[in-house]
Write an enzyme that holds these catalytic residues in place. Structure first.
Site, short mmCIF file in Angstrom:
data_model
loop_
_atom_site.label_atom_id
_atom_site.label_comp_id
_atom_site.label_asym_id
_atom_site.label_seq_id
_atom_site.Cartn_x
_atom_site.Cartn_y
_atom_site.Cartn_z
N ARG A 29 0.41 0.84 33.98
CA ARG A 29 -0.87 0.45 33.39
C ARG A 29 -1.98 1.38 33.86
O ARG A 29 -2.83 1.79 33.07
CB ARG A 29 -1.22 -1.01 33.72
N CYS A 30 -1.95 1.73 35.14
CA CYS A 30 -2.96 2.65 35.67
C CYS A 30 -2.91 4.01 34.98
O CYS A 30 -3.93 4.68 34.84
CB CYS A 30 -2.75 2.86 37.17
N MET A 31 -1.71 4.43 34.58
CA MET A 31 -1.53 5.78 34.03
C MET A 31 -1.68 5.82 32.51
O MET A 31 -1.23 6.79 31.88
CB MET A 31 -0.15 6.32 34.43
#
Length: 409
Positions: free
Chosen positions: A397-399
């Site tokens: 999700r962060c990426m």
């Protein structure tokens, strides 16, 4: 050929789980090669990445997304395309703002040298890659006590954070730490100049100067935004965001829910503690149980400047009030997991999956117990290796930043 496929009509994200159509990513470039042991904390990394392996892992992540027919947009490609389409004035503004924001602060001599160096690049791609990677005295062929004349942006592979897609608009963020504040230069540039993005409403502008990052911003459904009160995002910022959204007639959200989470530097956003993976399935870290607290902003009846109201609900009831039915709550590492397993898999961002469709998620293979718990709960997991990428303290999700999703029926 554009970075966007013919189906892309602009920002359209009204859920966390709708089938993913277009997503923004960035494969870590030379910028991660400039991380040194003495600067790990300053640059927000837990260790030095082995860059070749990190890039291989990222390619595996992207390949998995493309296998599903998702239009994967590489950030560098988007900046290059925007630059080539932009006016001379917009190009000059980008360069001057880059020089103004450079870390360390540039002396007049160094500013002139960096500007000349960037203007001398033979291609737009080379220009953009140097802006992201950092610029050394060897690049400039000058004498200096400093090796890095312009610092790298090593966190840029976490494309989730500089801005967030919110409905048909965006929030462009003021980020907590200096090392990341420069990243929003590119967000402002593409949303001000790319023909397919230039008419996108902005619900937050970094000039407002209150910290907010994309890992804290969730769209649960057409009516409800959920925003974390975290190590990187303040309740005060969410109050300002609520006012901005209320004032924008294009925005249809009726409610913002703010969720308090632990203020840990290695687990810095809501998406490292709680995520929505299906219409009624949520993954959470039990470590946050005693810290969870919830505030409501009423965007319908709360006036022009809605204020946070502590709703006093437990997590399950809070989620039920949003989705309209009892949620299934899945703890990291599964029900009955040992504290050791919970702590280990929480540490490696065990909640931080990206939903590519309802009940289908992608995330690190290393969180084996959580992956098994999700599969047992009826979630399909698409695992990929992330042993190096995870050292930057973020998962799938962060990426990723979704730019368009199909609506959930």
């Amino acid at each position: 050929m554009s970075v966007f496929d013919s189906k892309f009509k602009g920002i359209h994200v009204y859920s966390e789980i709708g089938e993913l159509e277009t997503v923004l990513v960035h494969e870590p470039g030379k910028e991660i090669d400039y991380i040194t042991p003495a600067r790990l904390d300053e640059l927000l990394f837990s260790a030095i990445l082995e860059s070749h392996d990190a890039r291989k892992e990222h390619k595996e992540f992207v390949a998995e997304l493309k296998k599903r027919g998702i239009n994967v947009v590489e950030l560098v490609d988007l900046i290059v395309e925007t630059y080539d389409l932009a006016s001379k004035e917009a190009k000059e503004k980008l360069l001057e703002e880059f020089l103004d924001d450079s870390v360390p602060v540039l002396s007049d001599e160094h500013r002139a040298a960096v500007k000349k160096f960037l203007q001398s690049q033979k291609s737009t791609r080379s220009l953009v890659e140097y802006m992201i990677a950092g610029i050394t005295k060897h690049d400039l062929k000058i004498e200096s006590d400093l090796e890095l004349i312009v610092d790298p942006m090593p966190n840029l592979y976490f494309t989730r954070d500089p801005f967030a897609s919110v409905g048909n608009g965006v929030t462009i963020h003021y980020m907590r730490y200096k090392v990341r504040q420069r990243e929003t230069l590119f967000s402002r540039f593409v949303f001000s100049n790319h023909p397919k993005l230039v008419n996108t409403p902005w619900y937050y502008d970094p000039a407002e100067g209150l910290s907010i990052e994309g890992g804290d911003v969730f769209i649960y459904n057409n009516d409800t935004l959920v925003v974390g009160v975290s190590e990187r995002t303040d309740l005060q910022t969410i109050t300002l965001l609520a006012k901005n959204i209320k004032a924008n007639k294009e925005c249809e959200f009726k409610r913002i829910v703010a969720i308090n989470v632990p203020k840990w530097t290695n687990l810095m956003h809501l998406d490292t503690w709680l995520t929505m993976l299906d219409k009624d399935k949520f993954l959470y870290s039990p470590i946050a149980n005693d810290v969870f607290k919830f505030w409501d902003y009423d965007l319908v009846n709360g006036g022009d400047a809605p204020q946070p109201v502590d709703n006093g609900l437990p997590l399950e009831d809070l989620l039920k009030s949003i989705i309209g039915k009892k949620p299934t709550l899945i703890p990291i590492a599964g029900a009955g997991a040992s504290q050791i397993d919970i702590e280990r898999e929480t540490h490696f961002d065990g909640t931080n999956y990206l939903a590519v469709a309802p009940g289908i998620v992608i995330g690190y293979a290393r969180n084996e117990k959580t992956n098994a718990a999700l599969e047992a709960a009826g979630i399909t997991v698409l695992p990929f290796r992330g042993n190096q990428l995870s050292l930057g303290m973020g998962n799938a999700r962060c990426m990723s930043m979704p730019l368009s999703r199909k609506d959930v029926k």
